[in-house]
Design a protein around this motif. Sequence first.
Motif, PDB file in Angstrom:
ATOM      1  N   LYS A  97       1.879   4.432   1.634  1.00  0.00           N
ATOM      2  CA  LYS A  97       1.811   4.899   3.023  1.00  0.00           C
ATOM      3  C   LYS A  97       2.815   6.015   3.259  1.00  0.00           C
ATOM      4  O   LYS A  97       3.788   6.165   2.528  1.00  0.00           O
ATOM      5  CB  LYS A  97       2.118   3.755   4.000  1.00  0.00           C
ATOM      6  CG  LYS A  97       1.137   2.604   3.991  1.00  0.00           C
ATOM      7  CD  LYS A  97       1.506   1.558   5.036  1.00  0.00           C
ATOM      8  CE  LYS A  97       0.551   0.376   5.016  1.00  0.00           C
ATOM      9  NZ  LYS A  97       0.905  -0.646   6.028  1.00  0.00           N
ATOM     10  N   GLU A 105       0.828  -1.199   0.000  1.00  0.00           N
ATOM     11  CA  GLU A 105       0.000   0.000   0.000  1.00  0.00           C
ATOM     12  C   GLU A 105       0.865   1.251   0.000  1.00  0.00           C
ATOM     13  O   GLU A 105       2.003   1.231   0.480  1.00  0.00           O
ATOM     14  CB  GLU A 105      -0.913   0.018   1.235  1.00  0.00           C
ATOM     15  CG  GLU A 105      -1.902  -1.137   1.315  1.00  0.00           C
ATOM     16  CD  GLU A 105      -2.723  -1.091   2.590  1.00  0.00           C
ATOM     17  OE1 GLU A 105      -3.967  -1.055   2.504  1.00  0.00           O
ATOM     18  OE2 GLU A 105      -2.117  -1.082   3.682  1.00  0.00           O
ATOM     19  N   TYR A 128      -0.291   7.942   7.286  1.00  0.00           N
ATOM     20  CA  TYR A 128      -1.333   7.918   6.257  1.00  0.00           C
ATOM     21  C   TYR A 128      -1.258   6.625   5.467  1.00  0.00           C
ATOM     22  O   TYR A 128      -0.172   6.145   5.134  1.00  0.00           O
ATOM     23  CB  TYR A 128      -1.128   9.098   5.299  1.00  0.00           C
ATOM     24  CG  TYR A 128      -2.141   9.190   4.181  1.00  0.00           C
ATOM     25  CD1 TYR A 128      -3.441   9.620   4.416  1.00  0.00           C
ATOM     26  CD2 TYR A 128      -1.786   8.842   2.877  1.00  0.00           C
ATOM     27  CE1 TYR A 128      -4.374   9.705   3.378  1.00  0.00           C
ATOM     28  CE2 TYR A 128      -2.707   8.935   1.845  1.00  0.00           C
ATOM     29  CZ  TYR A 128      -3.995   9.361   2.103  1.00  0.00           C
ATOM     30  OH  TYR A 128      -4.908   9.444   1.075  1.00  0.00           O
ATOM     31  N   VAL A 129      -2.422   6.050   5.193  1.00  0.00           N
ATOM     32  CA  VAL A 129      -2.535   4.897   4.305  1.00  0.00           C
ATOM     33  C   VAL A 129      -3.515   5.263   3.203  1.00  0.00           C
ATOM     34  O   VAL A 129      -4.679   5.587   3.472  1.00  0.00           O
ATOM     35  CB  VAL A 129      -3.037   3.642   5.047  1.00  0.00           C
ATOM     36  CG1 VAL A 129      -3.135   2.459   4.080  1.00  0.00           C
ATOM     37  CG2 VAL A 129      -2.124   3.303   6.221  1.00  0.00           C
ATOM     38  N   SER A 130      -3.058   5.233   1.961  1.00  0.00           N
ATOM     39  CA  SER A 130      -3.899   5.644   0.848  1.00  0.00           C
ATOM     40  C   SER A 130      -4.834   4.521   0.411  1.00  0.00           C
ATOM     41  O   SER A 130      -4.473   3.346   0.432  1.00  0.00           O
ATOM     42  CB  SER A 130      -3.027   6.063  -0.340  1.00  0.00           C
ATOM     43  OG  SER A 130      -3.829   6.428  -1.444  1.00  0.00           O
ATOM     44  N   LYS A 131      -6.024   4.909   0.006  1.00  0.00           N
ATOM     45  CA  LYS A 131      -6.964   3.968  -0.585  1.00  0.00           C
ATOM     46  C   LYS A 131      -6.729   3.832  -2.087  1.00  0.00           C
ATOM     47  O   LYS A 131      -7.353   2.985  -2.737  1.00  0.00           O
ATOM     48  CB  LYS A 131      -8.397   4.430  -0.319  1.00  0.00           C
ATOM     49  CG  LYS A 131      -8.773   4.453   1.160  1.00  0.00           C
ATOM     50  CD  LYS A 131     -10.212   4.916   1.356  1.00  0.00           C
ATOM     51  CE  LYS A 131     -10.579   4.943   2.834  1.00  0.00           C
ATOM     52  NZ  LYS A 131     -11.983   5.425   3.044  1.00  0.00           N
ATOM     53  N   LEU A 132      -5.829   4.650  -2.612  1.00  0.00           N
ATOM     54  CA  LEU A 132      -5.545   4.671  -4.045  1.00  0.00           C
ATOM     55  C   LEU A 132      -4.285   3.877  -4.352  1.00  0.00           C
ATOM     56  O   LEU A 132      -3.366   3.812  -3.522  1.00  0.00           O
ATOM     57  CB  LEU A 132      -5.380   6.114  -4.527  1.00  0.00           C
ATOM     58  CG  LEU A 132      -6.603   7.008  -4.336  1.00  0.00           C
ATOM     59  CD1 LEU A 132      -6.239   8.465  -4.602  1.00  0.00           C
ATOM     60  CD2 LEU A 132      -7.737   6.563  -5.246  1.00  0.00           C
ATOM     61  N   PRO A 133      -4.191   3.270  -5.523  1.00  0.00           N
ATOM     62  CA  PRO A 133      -3.008   2.485  -5.879  1.00  0.00           C
ATOM     63  C   PRO A 133      -1.810   3.369  -6.218  1.00  0.00           C
ATOM     64  O   PRO A 133      -1.953   4.564  -6.502  1.00  0.00           O
ATOM     65  CB  PRO A 133      -3.474   1.705  -7.107  1.00  0.00           C
ATOM     66  CG  PRO A 133      -4.506   2.594  -7.741  1.00  0.00           C
ATOM     67  CD  PRO A 133      -5.222   3.248  -6.583  1.00  0.00           C
ATOM     68  N   HIS A 181      -1.920   5.451  -9.381  1.00  0.00           N
ATOM     69  CA  HIS A 181      -2.636   6.737  -9.365  1.00  0.00           C
ATOM     70  C   HIS A 181      -1.658   7.891  -9.171  1.00  0.00           C
ATOM     71  O   HIS A 181      -1.740   8.905  -9.880  1.00  0.00           O
ATOM     72  CB  HIS A 181      -3.666   6.742  -8.235  1.00  0.00           C
ATOM     73  CG  HIS A 181      -4.208   8.111  -7.920  1.00  0.00           C
ATOM     74  ND1 HIS A 181      -5.234   8.687  -8.641  1.00  0.00           N
ATOM     75  CD2 HIS A 181      -3.851   9.026  -6.978  1.00  0.00           C
ATOM     76  CE1 HIS A 181      -5.492   9.882  -8.152  1.00  0.00           C
ATOM     77  NE2 HIS A 181      -4.662  10.119  -7.155  1.00  0.00           N
TER      78      HIS A 181
END
Length: 259
Positions: free
Chosen positions: A16, A14, A34-39, A42
């Motif tokens: 991060k 992920e 922070y952990v992104s929900k996006l790949p 992106h």
Amino acid sequence: MTRFRPCIDLHAGEVKQIVGGTLDSTSEALKTNYVSKLPASHYACMYKENALTGGHVIMLGPGNSAAATDALQAWPGGLQLGGGISDTNAQSWIDAGAEKVIITSFLFPEGKFSQERLDAVLGALGGDRTKLVIDISCRRQGDDRWFVAMNKWQTITDMEVTQESIKSLEPYCSEFLIHAADNEGLQRGVDEKLIERLARWCSIPVTYAGGGRSLDDLEAVKRLSHGKVDLTIGSALDCFGGQGVKFDDCVEWNKKQGA
């Protein structure tokens, strides 16, 4: 001229933002901002659309190869890649789309610098130093000394960051990447003393990361280094959940510098 350089930090597959000094996968003390929900792809596309060259993708530990590959495929030749790079995989990552590979830990078996391993990596790249970035990320030891740190910045090596050590490495690479691990992810400002020294010691491009939190830090790095050092900002960016600086403002700042 100093410019903003982007990053994509990968942990467990992920995107991060992590407090660098706590980056030990076996420790419960790991602190994540922070952990992104996006790949990862992106962010690679976002950097490509804004012509932000020289950004780095760092694989922090195992389980990140697929995400890194996605990022490189989203912008072939537009991103540098680091994390677990050795003589056995350096060229394969170039073939996968990395502009350059970034190497640290492999150069320090048991914490001691190995010229033989550096020669092996460069040889694997066909002797092309333009494809190699040496990461001399470091931790502060006392007020005015820094030592290269490896293994997710947990192990202090025998190499002190000095003018002599930098000059010994410059013939083998095209750039340096320096994370100030004690500042990484803390958004408490850059290590000004380190930046000043890097500007004096380095004759090839160098990117500093660690503690950047605002456009004022970009101005500070420009002033302290006389435009010789670039700055990566991570956790403070709005695209990574930060509140210190907007990504779009960094893009505009680069344009004003002619970058």
